[in-house]
Design a protein around this motif. Structure first.
Motif, PDB file in Angstrom:
ATOM      1  N   GLN A  14       0.819  -1.208   0.000  1.00 51.44           N
ATOM      2  CA  GLN A  14       0.000   0.000   0.000  1.00 51.44           C
ATOM      3  C   GLN A  14       0.858   1.265   0.000  1.00 51.44           C
ATOM      4  N   VAL A  63       2.085   1.817  -3.485  1.00 49.11           N
ATOM      5  CA  VAL A  63       0.948   2.124  -4.356  1.00 49.11           C
ATOM      6  C   VAL A  63       0.514   3.577  -4.162  1.00 49.11           C
ATOM      7  N   TYR A 119       0.193  -4.822  -7.557  1.00 45.40           N
ATOM      8  CA  TYR A 119       0.601  -4.823  -6.150  1.00 45.40           C
ATOM      9  C   TYR A 119       0.762  -6.266  -5.654  1.00 45.40           C
ATOM     10  N   HIS A 163      -1.663  -7.258  -0.689  1.00 44.72           N
ATOM     11  CA  HIS A 163      -2.969  -6.603  -0.847  1.00 44.72           C
ATOM     12  C   HIS A 163      -3.473  -5.930   0.428  1.00 44.72           C
ATOM     13  N   LEU A 187      -5.543  -2.489   0.702  1.00 47.37           N
ATOM     14  CA  LEU A 187      -5.891  -2.024  -0.641  1.00 47.37           C
ATOM     15  C   LEU A 187      -7.288  -2.475  -1.094  1.00 47.37           C
ATOM     16  N   TYR A 217      -9.579   0.268  -2.400  1.00 48.15           N
ATOM     17  CA  TYR A 217      -9.122   1.068  -3.535  1.00 48.15           C
ATOM     18  C   TYR A 217      -9.870   0.608  -4.788  1.00 48.15           C
ATOM     19  N   ASN A 244      -9.246   2.068  -8.073  1.00 47.10           N
ATOM     20  CA  ASN A 244      -8.606   2.583  -9.286  1.00 47.10           C
ATOM     21  C   ASN A 244      -8.536   1.481 -10.337  1.00 47.10           C
ATOM     22  N   LEU A 262      -5.302  -0.669 -10.947  1.00 48.05           N
ATOM     23  CA  LEU A 262      -4.772  -1.578  -9.929  1.00 48.05           C
ATOM     24  C   LEU A 262      -5.061  -3.033 -10.282  1.00 48.05           C
ATOM     25  N   SER A 321      -3.847  -7.093  -8.758  1.00 54.32           N
ATOM     26  CA  SER A 321      -3.068  -7.853  -7.776  1.00 54.32           C
ATOM     27  C   SER A 321      -2.093  -8.801  -8.464  1.00 54.32           C
TER      28      SER A 321
END
Length: 609
Positions: free
Chosen positions: A128, A131, A149, A152, A155, A158, A160, A163, A165
């Motif tokens: 995070q 990010v 990312y 996790h 997050l 979030y 966006n 993004l 994983s």
């Protein structure tokens, strides 16, 4: 000019060059169940075999292709050292995408400069915190398509659209391979040793970091040449703890690990390095000078305590000075004495710092004091100094265990030539010289002329072929009396003190040398407690007269190792620690002299008023 005598044997035919992705595939095929990576999480070491390593890397690379990336696109990695760093890097190599490492300690504005200057389309973030840095500057990154990312945590809220994983990305990679099982094979058909393997930003100590391009051919040259000096093997192992976006860590955790097939280990974090070293007991260890200085400081502080163990240690350190020349021929009496002290103290000291099994230790990335080198050598640690820079793909000279060198950075690798320009600058030629700066032909032409790399370092080459670095060309200072001084020599001499973390020389155009001193907070705090000196925080501690007296005595002691014109005449103790976020040091903790002189101009003027 000095050229390694074996240079004529170092020109390899293209088909002989084993690039990093070819080596990964080779290890996965020939020793699939042997350990390639070991990572510690929550106190448990987890292993990744060469087969698993290659499988995960293939999935990652295929997933990037599924995202629409193509060969020669650039992808950033913003993370602490961990197995996913290597998997991501190797996955990119398999499909021709170029990794760009970014220091996880960098603030958003520095990250922005690197991402813009390298046309990043996707970035891999650890967590995070990283990010958030990217989201802060996302609107200024028109080419950025995805933010991947790894961790996790924090997050889930979030939303966006960019993004994605790590786990979801790898699922996409699996689907890509299922759809086209030959996807990696097809990419590797177009793979060339001339391709760029990675882009490494320079340290940025004198200006904004420049993106240096290192080719697979550069890496093969370094891996092959260094193997002849270090004599690595598949049973060796290293602890990866310096940032992987630094070329020195790449050299040991990636380049050499791939060439020799040894294990790269990732600890919990940089804060647990001492325990991780004791767990792993690496056979090869790279430390920057600050690491060695910190270890030396801890040992010296331990020897000052008032107990029997410390008294024995103090005596052992005094005796160890007899044994600090690893190339000297000793008589039988010396060998017996050394063996006795080895049993009594030396091996226990090495065990305490986790380097019991270390057969070669290396200091690099910045000059180290001869006093620190001798300190560890006396304790039976085969500590050698090497020299390299981003533009030499990590390394190009090193001291040899087999023979002494007149120069402090040792001998050039096979296939490397050294010469000194008229102004004293060190020039380097050979397969280690990088491919140039990304989309910056002017800077590239300024750095490489007729195949010679202009290093920016003032150096001396000796008759035995070895060399010594005097200082950075831009850092040499001239006093008002016309005396040329090398800041690194003076600063490293003073920093041998266990109580001094940083020393910044002030002398250019001045009547005499002075210094800004940053204390080693842990060491001085321990000393203050032992002396029953109260304090509340860093600032309060450095303002104590007792601390000023302590540092004054330390400078007086180490001034004795300097000539009269080099001696520190006055100093001021900084009331804060130098900070990367404030622009006072780089991500690799190299001092930004011009910035520091601006920030502390009033303190400096006070010393000369």
């Amino acid at each position: 000019m000095i050229t390694n005598k074996s240079q004529k044997n170092s020109n390899y035919h293209k088909e002989e060059i084993k690039t990093l992705p070819l080596l990964l595939q080779y290890h996965a095929k020939t020793k699939p169940k042997e350990v390639a990576i070991r990572q510690k999480r929550f106190g448990i070491w987890n292993e990744v075999t060469w087969k698993e390593y290659e499988k995960e890397a293939s999935r990652f690379g295929s997933a990037l292709l599924a995202q629409g990336l193509k060969k020669f696109d650039n992808v950033g990695i913003l993370s602490e050292n961990r197995k996913e760093w290597l998997i991501a890097e190797s996955g990119m190599h398999l499909v021709g995408i170029i990794p760009v490492g970014v220091y996880p300690t960098s603030p958003a504005n520095e990250i922005l400069h690197i991402l813009l200057s390298t046309d990043i389309k996707v970035i891999v973030c650890e967590d995070q915190e990283q990010v958030d840095k990217i989201l802060e500057i996302e609107h200024r990154l028109p080419l950025l398509k995805k933010i991947i990312y790894i961790d996790h945590k924090g997050l889930s809220s979030y939303n966006n659209i960019k993004l994605l994983s790590w786990d979801k990305l790898l699922e996409d990679g699996i689907k890509k391979i299922e759809t086209n099982p030959k996807v990696i094979y097809d990419c590797m058909k177009n793979h060339s040793a001339e391709d760029i393997a990675l882009i490494v930003p320079t340290s940025g100590s004198t200006g904004p970091p420049k993106p240096a391009m290192i080719s697979f051919k550069n890496i093969f040259f370094i891996g092959h040449a260094s193997e002849k000096v270090i004599k690595r093997g598949r049973r060796d192992n290293v602890l990866s703890y310096l940032p992987l976006c630094h070329v020195a860590e790449q050299l040991f955790s990636v380049f050499n690990a791939m060439h020799s097939g040894y294990t790269a280990n990732f600890g919990e974090s940089i804060r647990t390095i001492q325990q991780d070293l004791r767990d792993i007991a690496p056979t090869i260890f790279l430390g920057v000078p600050r690491i060695w200085e910190k270890m030396q400081s801890d040992i010296l502080i331990q020897s000052k305590k008032k107990n029997l163990q410390s008294l024995v240690l103090k005596k052992a350190l005094k005796v160890s000075r007899k044994f600090n020349d690893p190339w000297k021929k000793y008589n039988i009496i010396f060998h017996i004495e050394k063996f006795l002290w080895e049993m009594i103290a030396f091996r226990h000291v090495r065990n305490g710092i986790g380097l019991t099994k270390c057969r070669i230790a290396i200091s690099g990335a910045a000059p180290i004091s001869q006093e620190t080198l001798k300190f560890f050598r006396g304790l039976g640690m085969p500590l050698m100094e090497g020299f390299g820079m981003t533009e030499t793909s990590g390394a190009c000279t090193i001291q040899s265990l087999d023979k002494a060198s007149k120069g402090s950075i040792g001998f050039p690798f096979e296939g490397v030539s050294l010469k000194i320009a008229e102004d004293g600058e060190l020039l380097i030629k050979g397969g280690c010289v990088f491919a140039g700066y990304y989309k910056d032909p002017i800077s590239t032409q300024d750095s490489i002329k007729d195949g010679w790399l202009f290093t920016g370092d003032i150096a001396k080459v000796f008759s035995d072929g070895s060399a010594s670095i005097i200082d950075r060309k831009k850092d040499i200072v001239i006093t008002s009396a016309g005396k040329n001084l090398s800041p690194s020599i003076i600063e490293n001499t003073i920093k041998v003190s266990p109580y001094i973390k940083e020393c910044i020389l002030i002398a250019d155009g001045r009547r005499f040398p002075s210094a800004l001193i940053q204390i080693d907070f842990d060491a001085v705090a321990n000393w203050a407690e032992s002396e029953s000196i109260p304090y509340t925080n860093f600032k309060n501690l450095v303002q104590r007269q007792e601390v000023f007296n302590l540092i004054s005595k330390e400078i007086e002691i180490y001034n004795n190792n300097l000539s009269n014109v080099e001696k520190i005449k006055k100093f001021i103790i900084l009331k804060k620690e130098l900070d990367h976020d404030d622009g006072e040091v780089t991500a690799t903790m190299k001092v930004r002299r011009s910035q520091i002189e601006k920030v502390f101009s009033s303190e400096i003027n006070l010393m000369y008023s």
